[in-house]
Design an enzyme around this catalytic site. Structure first.
Site, PDB file in Angstrom:
ATOM      1  N   THR A 100      -1.987  -1.041   2.194  1.00  0.00           N
ATOM      2  CA  THR A 100      -2.177  -1.159   3.631  1.00  0.00           C
ATOM      3  C   THR A 100      -0.935  -1.769   4.246  1.00  0.00           C
ATOM      4  O   THR A 100      -0.316  -2.658   3.670  1.00  0.00           O
ATOM      5  CB  THR A 100      -3.398  -2.036   3.969  1.00  0.00           C
ATOM      6  N   CYS A 101      -0.558  -1.262   5.409  1.00  0.00           N
ATOM      7  CA  CYS A 101       0.561  -1.807   6.176  1.00  0.00           C
ATOM      8  C   CYS A 101       1.822  -1.909   5.301  1.00  0.00           C
ATOM      9  O   CYS A 101       2.208  -0.952   4.646  1.00  0.00           O
ATOM     10  CB  CYS A 101       0.158  -3.165   6.759  1.00  0.00           C
ATOM     11  N   VAL A 102       2.449  -3.087   5.273  1.00  0.00           N
ATOM     12  CA  VAL A 102       3.712  -3.230   4.537  1.00  0.00           C
ATOM     13  C   VAL A 102       3.506  -3.318   3.030  1.00  0.00           C
ATOM     14  O   VAL A 102       4.468  -3.483   2.279  1.00  0.00           O
ATOM     15  CB  VAL A 102       4.522  -4.449   5.040  1.00  0.00           C
TER      16      VAL A 102
END
Length: 314
Positions: A100-102
């Protein structure tokens, strides 16, 4: 029962762990423990997050997980060789590996994204591409599935990713019910844009906001500055000056962005012919819409539709 492992790094953000709530609610919806949820770290024990709250984790071992998910961290040194080594072996031991995300940076560091399509938060996408040129980064996606590997945009997009996993495992009806209980949209398609033209404009006054609301409601009609100014209860000259001062864009550019956003959603979510979409979003003709898409996305409308359909197939 499917075992879900979420790997946390020191300094992780609490919102990233929200994806586990999606699986928790799926268990409640099914009336049984379909998913067995675990928080993991390299050595186990207490791991402190970005707001200073610590969570208890289990250490890496030989346990196999159906799905492994990792979030990122902004804390220097949080990503250790042990985490990288654990992930490098994950594809051989897990049905799905996700970030998720970074967290996409972690998968990329482990080599799991080489030759694959992936996404991350729009603000870090170009950095991901620059640091890992073997990754095909698509910065304007909510989530992407490429084989065993799933990646999502900003942290709330992890909820969309988890709903898609539940839909894959348990069917659309269960995923829809979980989404309703979480009071979230069911569900943003992976190919949907991370951006919102209205959010990007962020007008400061009610008058300019009223003009934009009017424009969105009448997107299929010609929208002259005079009409927008009337909706804002300003003269055309006052309106144009105030609009640019508050949004940093001319009214004409903002209206084009709203039309592009509306047209893109129709391209992704409907089977309407391109000329119909052009007409219903105020472009009048397909060629004008095509030029606007190239300016906004660097791709013609047909490519946007192909990408959306490819996500659905995946």
């Amino acid at each position: 029962m499917q075992r879900i492992g979420f790997i946390v790094l020191t300094g992780f953000q609490m919102m990233s762990v929200a994806v586990l709530s999606v699986f928790e609610f799926a268990n409640k919806e099914m009336g049984q423990a379909v998913y067995d949820l675990h928080l993991l770290s390299e050595t186990g024990g207490s791991v402190r997050n970005s707001i200073g709250v610590s969570v208890a984790t289990e250490p890496f071992d030989d346990t196999n997980f159906d799905t492994l998910i990792i979030g990122g961290s902004a804390v220097a040194g949080s990503l250790t060789p042990g985490v990288i080594d654990f992930l490098r072996h994950a594809l051989g031991r897990s049905r799905r590996v996700a970030a998720t995300c970074v967290g996409a940076f972690v998968l990329a560091e482990a080599g799991l994204l080489d030759g694959r399509r992936a996404t991350t938060h729009w603000n870090r996408a170009r950095e991901l591409q620059a640091r890992f040129p073997k990754v095909n980064v698509e910065e304007d996606r909510i989530f992407i599935v490429d084989g065993q590997v799933w990646t999502s945009a900003g942290m709330t997009a992890g909820i969309d990713l988890a709903l898609a996993m539940i839909e894959q495992d348990l069917g659309a009806d269960v995923a829809r019910s979980v989404a309703r209980k979480l009071v979230v949209y069911h569900r943003r398609a992976g190919g949907q844009s991370q951006f919102s033209a209205l959010l990007e404009l962020e007008p400061k006054s009610d008058r300019i906001q009223s003009a934009l609301t009017y424009a969105k409601r009448n997107i299929d009609k010609p929208l002259a500055v005079g009409q927008l100014a009337e909706a804002a209860h300003l003269s055309p000259r006052q309106f144009s000056r105030a609009f640019r001062a508050e949004t940093g864009q001319s009214p004409a550019k903002a209206i084009e962005n709203l039309r592009v956003e509306a047209a893109r959603l129709m391209m992704e979510q409907s089977r309407h012919p391109i000329d119909v979409i052009a007409r219903q979003t105020g472009f009048a003709d397909p060629d004008r819409m095509r030029r606007a898409f190239l300016r906004a996305f660097g791709q013609p409308p047909q490519a946007i539709r192909r990408n959306a359909r490819a996500e659905v197939v995946a």
